[in-house]
Every structure is written in structure tokens, then in C-alpha cells.
Design a protein around this motif. Structure first.
Motif, PDB file in Angstrom:
ATOM      1  N   ASP A 154       1.411 -70.736  46.638  1.00 29.30           N
ATOM      2  CA  ASP A 154       0.269 -71.048  45.785  1.00 29.30           C
ATOM      3  C   ASP A 154      -0.885 -70.101  46.119  1.00 29.30           C
ATOM      4  N   PRO A 155      -1.109 -69.062  45.304  1.00 26.90           N
ATOM      5  CA  PRO A 155      -2.191 -68.113  45.598  1.00 26.90           C
ATOM      6  C   PRO A 155      -3.580 -68.689  45.383  1.00 26.90           C
ATOM      7  N   MET A 260      -1.386 -69.092  35.248  1.00 23.45           N
ATOM      8  CA  MET A 260      -1.195 -68.148  34.159  1.00 23.45           C
ATOM      9  C   MET A 260      -2.508 -67.532  33.701  1.00 23.45           C
ATOM     10  N   GLY A 261      -3.593 -68.272  33.800  1.00 18.42           N
ATOM     11  CA  GLY A 261      -4.879 -67.712  33.410  1.00 18.42           C
ATOM     12  C   GLY A 261      -5.217 -66.462  34.199  1.00 18.42           C
ATOM     13  N   GLN A 262      -5.081 -66.541  35.518  1.00 21.36           N
ATOM     14  CA  GLN A 262      -5.366 -65.385  36.370  1.00 21.36           C
ATOM     15  C   GLN A 262      -4.298 -64.308  36.216  1.00 21.36           C
ATOM     16  N   MET A 263      -3.048 -64.723  36.085  1.00 26.58           N
ATOM     17  CA  MET A 263      -1.945 -63.774  35.972  1.00 26.58           C
ATOM     18  C   MET A 263      -2.069 -62.903  34.732  1.00 26.58           C
ATOM     19  N   MET A 264      -2.457 -63.488  33.603  1.00 21.47           N
ATOM     20  CA  MET A 264      -2.477 -62.761  32.345  1.00 21.47           C
ATOM     21  C   MET A 264      -3.818 -62.076  32.083  1.00 21.47           C
ATOM     22  N   LYS A 265      -4.901 -62.812  32.217  1.00 24.92           N
ATOM     23  CA  LYS A 265      -6.219 -62.228  31.926  1.00 24.92           C
ATOM     24  C   LYS A 265      -6.538 -61.070  32.867  1.00 24.92           C
ATOM     25  N   ASN A 269      -0.890 -59.361  40.054  1.00 22.77           N
ATOM     26  CA  ASN A 269       0.525 -59.234  40.425  1.00 22.77           C
ATOM     27  C   ASN A 269       0.989 -60.342  41.360  1.00 22.77           C
ATOM     28  N   LEU A 270       0.116 -60.769  42.280  1.00 24.38           N
ATOM     29  CA  LEU A 270       0.492 -61.824  43.216  1.00 24.38           C
ATOM     30  C   LEU A 270       0.799 -63.127  42.477  1.00 24.38           C
ATOM     31  N   TYR A 271      -0.023 -63.467  41.507  1.00 28.60           N
ATOM     32  CA  TYR A 271       0.195 -64.689  40.735  1.00 28.60           C
ATOM     33  C   TYR A 271       1.506 -64.600  39.937  1.00 28.60           C
ATOM     34  N   GLY A 316       8.628 -59.917  38.859  1.00 29.69           N
ATOM     35  CA  GLY A 316       7.944 -60.735  37.871  1.00 29.69           C
ATOM     36  C   GLY A 316       6.652 -60.151  37.360  1.00 29.69           C
ATOM     37  N   SER A 317       6.140 -59.134  38.041  1.00 26.15           N
ATOM     38  CA  SER A 317       4.822 -58.585  37.719  1.00 26.15           C
ATOM     39  C   SER A 317       4.870 -57.319  36.887  1.00 26.15           C
ATOM     40  N   GLY A 318       5.996 -56.602  36.933  1.00 26.13           N
ATOM     41  CA  GLY A 318       6.094 -55.317  36.248  1.00 26.13           C
ATOM     42  C   GLY A 318       5.701 -54.148  37.122  1.00 26.13           C
ATOM     43  N   LEU A 319       5.401 -54.432  38.394  1.00 24.97           N
ATOM     44  CA  LEU A 319       5.024 -53.355  39.313  1.00 24.97           C
ATOM     45  C   LEU A 319       6.223 -52.494  39.695  1.00 24.97           C
TER      46      LEU A 319
END
Length: 426
Positions: A154-155, A260-265, A269-271, A316-319
């Protein structure tokens, strides 16, 4: 050369100059085609002051297709690759496609697959949980036994959560620990970085126990114990909770929407990796590995009606440089999400909005596309991507994907994508 011949040459030159587009120079007149009616006789002369000029204003979607075709004539595509697909979600049909089935690196557009797979598999009420347990007996404010902290990757776990842990221990009557403190990090494998990440990506370690987004959970837990006057051993160990005789002290959680809010907006990458590993951990024994999480995304690709074997999912991040998708696969995903409220109602609000917020905050501000593009951006070295939703001028719901690969810099790709977006909405 005679005057009338000079006049004809000048007219032709002016016509082509007016309809030629180069990035950064002039403006793109995509919705306007100028037709000149010459006299019927091929030997007749058309003079500038007598030519009859007809303007044909192209209606959407013809203006869009004509405009994108003109953009693709730019010489940047002599040395770089581009894939585009525009889809009519209401009419269920492809409106524009160029290299739509070419495999390319999605960069952070990969997060769309992670988000949709998570909502599909885990549900929109899924919680990221970090748990505190004790084992043994409490007598005269002393725990004769051990403390366990089970990491849930949980980040968002922060100061308030850590304070709650220690406070709940004291409420249980634990002011001294006569035993050991263990961290249970069995949710995922021990790999600290994602598959295909570069050594200089400078990303944080991927561990199930994270404090304020960093791999510093246990040192801070020990510090909180000291500050709250709880006596404890100086060191901690790693151990898996394997028995049923542990007692829950506290459980801290955050929702999938918060993640998802932090991950997308912010394209965090961590989220994204946290959400990715939840997929593999859901039914995993004994831990979630990259392959188990990737398998869930492959299953989703299969539900889109595509062959999972034709794509590569590495993180999962695309990195990762190992990820390979096509513009078509992304659009098929957007179509899949659009038709399912349990996905779309949670995904759509998290997408950056052109000129407004997130990674699109500074793009398309002074543009017809301002506030109309809801899309996920992606950036790697020499790679720029954009995929999401918008509405056409006539109110048609659209899904689109643009992959730019082999570009000189990110700005070059972003500029092209922004101009395509203008054509989608005007």
C-alpha cells in the motif's frame, strides 16, 4: 516568360503553399479544400483576377481523416514510426487507422491495462491492507511474544496509519515487547525492480511494506515505538505468518479508487506496480510473481477478442522496455471498459484532462481540444503515447490511441498528438 504564364505559375505555387503543413510553421487548414474552376478549353488561361474560386468545407469526420492524412506527410515520419486508431464507440466502427496493428512500446499507456484488469478481477471495492498482529500473551503491559506486520503493498500508508498502529498496540495493553518484531513481505516475490527496467530508472524498491512511498517501513515503525515509549527489541526480522494463533491489533486500508487516482493522473509507477501485484496475489500461493500478475492481463487481452500470444506484458506501469502492444489492442480495451460500468465509472474520472489536470495539465490549453480529451499519457526515451476518450463535434463518443516511436524528443510526439486531438473534436 509571358505575363499570363507567370500568373499561372504564381497561382499554382500559392495553392500548394496554402495547403502544405509543417510542424511549427503556419497553421493547418484541414477542413478546407479550395477548388478552382478553369475554363473548359485546356488551352485557355486562368488569370488570378478572373479565376472562380470555390471553397468546399469538409464536414467531420472527413475533416478529421483528411487532416490526419496531412499530418502524416510530415518528414518526421521518414525517421520515426506512428500508429493511430480512432474508434466510434456509438457506431461500433473504426473511423481511422494507420499502423493500428503494429507492435510498439506503450510506455505508461500500459497503466490502462493494469487498471482495467484490476477492476475486472479484484472489483471496485477492493482494499489495499496493511495489518498488525501479535502472538503470545499480554501480562502487566508486557507482550510475551512477537509482533507481526503483514505488508499489503500500500503506497498510501503514511504517518496517520503508523500512528494508529502504535496507538492500537497501547490500547491492547502492550507497552513493552519481550519477543521479536517480524515483517511479513510474502505478498510478492523478492525482486526489487520490474522486469525490463533499466538500472538508471531510479524507481523505488517494489516491496509489500512501504511507508510514505518508500522502502523505509520497518525503521520508521521502530522509531514510532520509541517515540511513543514502547519498549522493543533493537532489530527486526522477516517471517511469514503461518499459524492461526495470531491476534489482529489493527488493519489500515485504502481503496482501489484512491490508488487509481494517483496512478493515472500523476502516472505514478509505484502505484501501478502495487495494483499489478495485487492481481497475482489474489489467488497466489505462496506469493505473487510477475508472471502471475501478467497472466491476469493476458486473460483480459483474451476477453477483448485478441490473441494474448501476440503481445508482451512485462510490468504494470509501462516502465519496462519489454512491453509490446498495438494501438488496436489499446482501443479494444477502451471499448471494453466503455461498455462496463464497473470499470468505466472508476477509470474515466482518473484520466488526465487536456489543459486541466494530471499529465495533460499543460497540454492543449489554447486549443479547441481544451478540456475535451480524457486520456492516459506515456513517455519513455524516444517514445510518446496517448490513449483515451473524447467526443466528436456531433457528440459521437470516441476512443483513440496514438503511439509515436523513434522520435527525437518527447515534445515532437506530444505536438503531433495534440494536433490529432484537435482534429477529433473540431
Amino acid at each position: 516568360m509571358k505575363l499570363r504564364h507567370i500568373t499561372v505559375v504564381l497561382a499554382v505555387v500559392l495553392f500548394f503553399v496554402a495547403n502544405t503543413f509543417a510542424f511549427g510553421k503556419g497553421s493547418l487548414n484541414v477542413g478546407r479544400v479550395v477548388m478552382k474552376n478553369n475554363v473548359a478549353d485546356s488551352d485557355s488561361v486562368v488569370c488570378a483576377d478572373t479565376a472562380e474560386v470555390k471553397e468546399i468545407i469538409l464536414e467531420w469526420p472527413e475533416s478529421m481523416t483528411h487532416g490526419i492524412d496531412k499530418l502524416l506527410e510530415n518528414n518526421m515520419f521518414e525517421r520515426s514510426q506512428v500508429g493511430i486508431m480512432v474508434y466510434d464507440l456509438d457506431g461500433d466502427s473504426v473511423m481511422y487507422e494507420h499502423n493500428g496493428r503494429q507492435l510498439m512500446r506503450p510506455a505508461s499507456v500500459m497503466k490502462l491495462f493494469t487498471a482495467c484488469a484490476a477492476l475486472d478481477n479484484l472489483g471496485d471495492d477492493y482494499l489495499f491492507q496493511t495489518e498488525l498482529y501479535y502472538k503470545g500473551e499480554i501480562c502487566d503491559s508486557v507482550l510475551h511474544g512477537d509482533i507481526y506486520i503483514k505488508g499489503g503493498f500500500d503506497p498510501l500508508f503514511g504517518t496517520d496509519d503508523m500512528y494508529s498502529f502504535v496507538s492500537k498496540m497501547k490500547q491492547k495493553g502492550i507497552f513493552s515487547i519481550d519477543g521479536n518484531i517480524y515483517a511479513d513481505v510474502s505478498l510478492k516475490d523478492t525482486l526489487k525492480w520490474g522486469e525490463g527496467w533499466c538500472w538508471d530508472d531510479k524507481e523505488v524498491s517494489l516491496t509489500p511494506l512501504i511507508y510514505e512511498g518508500k522502502d523505509v517501513f520497518m525503521p520508521n515503525f521502530m522509531k514510532f515505538l520509541t517515540n511513543q515509549c514502547v519498549k522493543h527489541p533493537l532489530n527486526y526480522g522477516l517471517n511469514h505468518i503461518s499459524s492461526n494463533d495470531v491476534v489482529l491489533i489493527d488493519r489500515r486500508s485504502h481503496t482501489i479508487d484512491q490508488m487509481m487516482g494517483q496512478m493515472m493522473k500523476a502516472s505514478d509507477n509505484l502505484y501501478a506496480e502495487s495494483l499489478f501485484y495485487q492481481l497475482g496475489a489474489a489467488k497466489s500461493n505462496p506469493y505473487a510473481a510477475t508472471k502471475k500478475s501478467a497472466d491476469k492481463v493476458y486473460e483480459l487481452i483474451g476477453r477483448l477478442g485478441l490473441n494474448p500470444a501476440e503481445y508482451t506484458v512485462a510490468d504494470g506501469s509501462g516502465l519496462s522496455l519489454y512491453n509490446y502492444l498495438t494501438p488496436q489492442s489499446v482501443v479494444w480495451l477502451l471499448k471494453y471498459a466503455f461498455k462496463r460500468n464497473n470499470i468505466f465509472n472508476h477509470l474515466y474520472p482518473t484520466l488526465p484532462v487536456s489543459g486541466v489536470d494530471g499529465t495533460l495539465k499543460n497540454r492543449m490549453k489554447d486549443s479547441p481540444a481544451y478540456g475535451l480529451i480524457h486520456a492516459k499519457t506515456g513517455t519513455l526515451r524516444k517514445v510518446s503515447t496517448l490513449a483515451g476518450y473524447t467526443k466528436s463535434p456531433n457528440g459521437t463518443n470516441l476512443a483513440f490511441c496514438i503511439f509515436n516511436q523513434g522520435i527525437l524528443n518527447s515534445a515532437e510526439g506530444r505536438d503531433f498528438q495534440d494536433r490529432v486531438c484537435e482534429l477529433l473534436v473540431k
